[in-house]
Structures are given as structure tokens and as C-alpha cells.
Motif scaffolding. Sequence first.
Motif, mmCIF file in Angstrom:
data_model
loop_
_atom_site.group_PDB
_atom_site.id
_atom_site.type_symbol
_atom_site.label_atom_id
_atom_site.label_comp_id
_atom_site.label_asym_id
_atom_site.label_seq_id
_atom_site.Cartn_x
_atom_site.Cartn_y
_atom_site.Cartn_z
ATOM 1 N N GLY A 1 0.776 -1.224 0.000
ATOM 2 C CA GLY A 1 0.000 0.000 0.000
ATOM 3 C C GLY A 1 0.810 1.277 0.000
ATOM 4 N N MET A 2 2.133 1.177 0.069
ATOM 5 C CA MET A 2 2.969 2.370 -0.016
ATOM 6 C C MET A 2 3.169 2.763 -1.473
ATOM 7 N N ALA A 3 3.471 4.033 -1.681
ATOM 8 C CA ALA A 3 3.869 4.530 -2.999
ATOM 9 C C ALA A 3 5.041 5.469 -2.808
ATOM 10 N N LEU A 4 6.044 5.337 -3.656
ATOM 11 C CA LEU A 4 7.285 6.095 -3.519
ATOM 12 C C LEU A 4 7.676 6.712 -4.856
ATOM 13 N N ALA A 5 8.170 7.930 -4.806
ATOM 14 C CA ALA A 5 8.813 8.546 -5.961
ATOM 15 C C ALA A 5 10.319 8.384 -5.774
ATOM 16 N N ILE A 6 10.949 7.740 -6.738
ATOM 17 C CA ILE A 6 12.394 7.488 -6.686
ATOM 18 C C ILE A 6 13.043 8.394 -7.724
ATOM 19 N N GLU A 7 14.064 9.172 -7.315
ATOM 20 C CA GLU A 7 14.591 10.169 -8.253
ATOM 21 C C GLU A 7 16.077 10.474 -8.055
ATOM 22 N N PRO A 8 16.932 9.727 -8.751
ATOM 23 C CA PRO A 8 18.362 10.047 -8.730
ATOM 24 C C PRO A 8 18.649 11.382 -9.413
ATOM 25 N N MET A 9 19.632 12.095 -8.885
ATOM 26 C CA MET A 9 20.161 13.320 -9.481
ATOM 27 C C MET A 9 21.667 13.138 -9.561
ATOM 28 N N VAL A 10 22.195 13.126 -10.767
ATOM 29 C CA VAL A 10 23.594 12.769 -10.983
ATOM 30 C C VAL A 10 24.279 13.884 -11.766
ATOM 31 N N THR A 11 25.495 14.233 -11.356
ATOM 32 C CA THR A 11 26.232 15.302 -12.024
ATOM 33 C C THR A 11 27.469 14.749 -12.726
ATOM 34 N N LEU A 12 27.971 15.519 -13.659
ATOM 35 C CA LEU A 12 29.182 15.143 -14.373
ATOM 36 C C LEU A 12 30.374 15.863 -13.743
ATOM 37 N N GLY A 13 30.488 15.679 -12.430
ATOM 38 C CA GLY A 13 31.541 16.358 -11.684
ATOM 39 C C GLY A 13 31.282 16.195 -10.204
ATOM 40 N N LYS A 14 31.505 17.252 -9.442
ATOM 41 C CA LYS A 14 31.261 17.200 -8.002
ATOM 42 C C LYS A 14 29.761 17.241 -7.733
ATOM 43 N N SER A 15 29.376 16.735 -6.570
ATOM 44 C CA SER A 15 27.957 16.647 -6.231
ATOM 45 C C SER A 15 27.428 17.894 -5.510
ATOM 46 N N SER A 16 28.283 18.849 -5.211
ATOM 47 C CA SER A 16 27.861 20.039 -4.466
ATOM 48 C C SER A 16 26.943 20.919 -5.301
ATOM 49 N N THR A 17 25.916 21.463 -4.649
ATOM 50 C CA THR A 17 24.942 22.308 -5.341
ATOM 51 C C THR A 17 24.721 23.606 -4.567
ATOM 52 N N ARG A 18 24.052 24.555 -5.226
ATOM 53 C CA ARG A 18 23.619 25.788 -4.576
ATOM 54 C C ARG A 18 22.297 26.215 -5.193
ATOM 55 N N GLU A 19 21.529 26.981 -4.446
ATOM 56 C CA GLU A 19 20.242 27.471 -4.935
ATOM 57 C C GLU A 19 20.397 28.900 -5.428
ATOM 58 N N LEU A 20 19.802 29.198 -6.582
ATOM 59 C CA LEU A 20 19.879 30.540 -7.136
ATOM 60 C C LEU A 20 18.963 31.502 -6.383
ATOM 61 N N ASP A 21 19.116 32.785 -6.695
ATOM 62 C CA ASP A 21 18.367 33.817 -5.988
ATOM 63 C C ASP A 21 16.866 33.753 -6.247
ATOM 64 N N ASP A 22 16.440 32.984 -7.279
ATOM 65 C CA ASP A 22 14.998 32.880 -7.521
ATOM 66 C C ASP A 22 14.298 32.029 -6.467
ATOM 67 N N GLY A 23 15.083 31.402 -5.585
ATOM 68 C CA GLY A 23 14.525 30.613 -4.504
ATOM 69 C C GLY A 23 14.099 29.220 -4.913
ATOM 70 N N TRP A 24 14.366 28.832 -6.165
ATOM 71 C CA TRP A 24 13.952 27.523 -6.665
ATOM 72 C C TRP A 24 15.085 26.760 -7.336
ATOM 73 N N THR A 25 15.701 27.383 -8.338
ATOM 74 C CA THR A 25 16.622 26.656 -9.201
ATOM 75 C C THR A 25 17.874 26.219 -8.451
ATOM 76 N N VAL A 26 18.156 24.907 -8.513
ATOM 77 C CA VAL A 26 19.346 24.330 -7.888
ATOM 78 C C VAL A 26 20.350 24.008 -8.984
ATOM 79 N N VAL A 27 21.585 24.522 -8.846
ATOM 80 C CA VAL A 27 22.622 24.311 -9.851
ATOM 81 C C VAL A 27 23.837 23.656 -9.213
ATOM 82 N N THR A 28 24.676 23.057 -10.058
ATOM 83 C CA THR A 28 25.931 22.512 -9.559
ATOM 84 C C THR A 28 26.888 23.662 -9.250
#
Length: 285
Positions: free
Chosen positions: A214-241
Motif C-alpha cells: 500500500g505504499m507509494a514512492l517517488a524514486i529520483e536520482p540526481m547525478v552530475t558530471l563532476g562534483k555533487s555540491s549544489t547551490r540554490e539561485l536567488d529565484d529561490g527555486w533553481t538548484v545548480v551545480t
Amino acid sequence: MSARPDRSVEIKTRGELQSMRAAGVVLARAIEAGRAAAVPGSSTADVDAAVAAVIADAGARPNFLGYHGFPATICASVNDEVVHGIPRPDRVLRDGDLLSIDAGCIVDGWHADSAVSLHVGSPPEDEAGAAETDLILAAQVALWAGIAATRAGGRIGDISQAVETAVLRAAHEDGRRYGSVSGYGGHGIGSAMHMDPFVPNQGKRGKGVRIVDGMALAIEPMVTLGKSSTRELDDGWTVVTKDGARAAHVEHTVAVTDEGICVTTALDGGAARLARYDITPISLD
């Protein structure tokens, strides 16, 4: 029945899972329309409109639009944008751009969530293009490894370890550096889009919340072509490497029963991709 889950986890009836499947089918077709609209010279707003039209025509509702103020039907993340990119009329897609389309919809109060990554037009005909193609494939393999590890009686850590191991294996086999983004990941889903439990893309088998019928899960890998560190832009939404590396994001919603799993956001329920794991998905249609 399987063992009782964490009390914060929503358990669905078979009929409710069937409604989630109905939402997933609508979403799968909507994302295909988004793929078709993602051509050189189109904008990310054009892709958003294509997805929105299919959802509306099906009598469904988008679940991203208005979510905590998000202004669009899809997240359109381009090149070094990992997730949550905001579609814009002035964001014109170019041949070879790496685009992630993340979208969701609601049918009869039940949610679906899915994402794909693709090259706009054709991938660049150089080493960078080859690396990005490998990156997309690595993310897809990690996604299906995580889905294949999902079963009643297992634990969330089984999924997390499968995703993490698949990324590491792909990096070794491809001879590339892939970063597996942490801090963002999958989640429970059902009568709301984001629910318990959190599904990390790194973890240990046998750890975490128990997965039950009865469970339901969303599975979602996020993979980069380099380091895994990210930051959020000033729009408050967009996450970039942080290092400007390209990123891929893929996702499916999975319904779990004691009889097996169904990938609700895949038109075939996941049959083609799960065959390599000797798994036959159940039917919720």
C-alpha cells in the motif's frame, strides 16, 4: 500483509493505487509531449505549455503549479541546473542542451510525479557530448536499480544503496566522475505530492523505514558530471551545480503491494526495464 510501516507513512488501498496509476498514465503522456516540444529554438515555457495541455485535456490537474508559489506546470532544468528550474519564454533551448523535465499531476485527488533528462536536438559530437550521454544513461540505470530494489518487506535503505551503487558502478565502467547529489531525493507520494518517507540516493541496505503493502514512492536520482555540491539561485527555486557541471535528473512513481510493484508513471508499468532484473510488474490498470 507485510509488517506495519512507520505511522507517518500513508498506506493506500488497491483502488487508491489504481487512481495513482491513472494519474501516472496521464503524466507519462504529458512528459512525452514535453519531449516532443523540446526542440532547438523552442523555449522552456513552450515545453511547459505542451505538458500542461495534455494534463488539462485529460481532465487532470498539475500539482507543481502553485506549489509553495511555484509558477509553472513543470520544472525545466537546463545544463548545470539540477532541479527546480523555472520555465521562461526567454529561456530558448539550443541544439545539444541537456534538459530535465520534471512534472506531476493529480487524478481524483491522487498524485503522480516523474522526470526525464534528454538532449535537445542532438548531443554535441565531441567528448563533452559523449560524457553527457553517458551521464543520462547512468542516471537512468540508477533509477531502475532503485526501482528493482523496491519491494514489500524491504527497507528504504535498500533503494538508496541500489541507486548509490549503480552510480558508482557506472562511473567506474564509463571512466568518468559522477556526483550523486545528496540533500535532495525521492519521497512518499499519494494524497499529496511530497510525503514521508524521504528516499535518499545514498544509504545502506536494511536501514530506514520498512516498505509495506500500500505504499507509494517517488524514486529520483540526481547525478552530475563532476562534483555533487549544489547551490540554490536567488529565484529561490533553481538548484545548480557549484562547479558548473552538467546534471541529469530522472524519476518514476512506484506503487508497492504484497504481490509486487507497478511503476505507475511508465506506460508499460515498468515491464521493459524491469525485465533485466527478472521482475514482472503487477497490473493496476
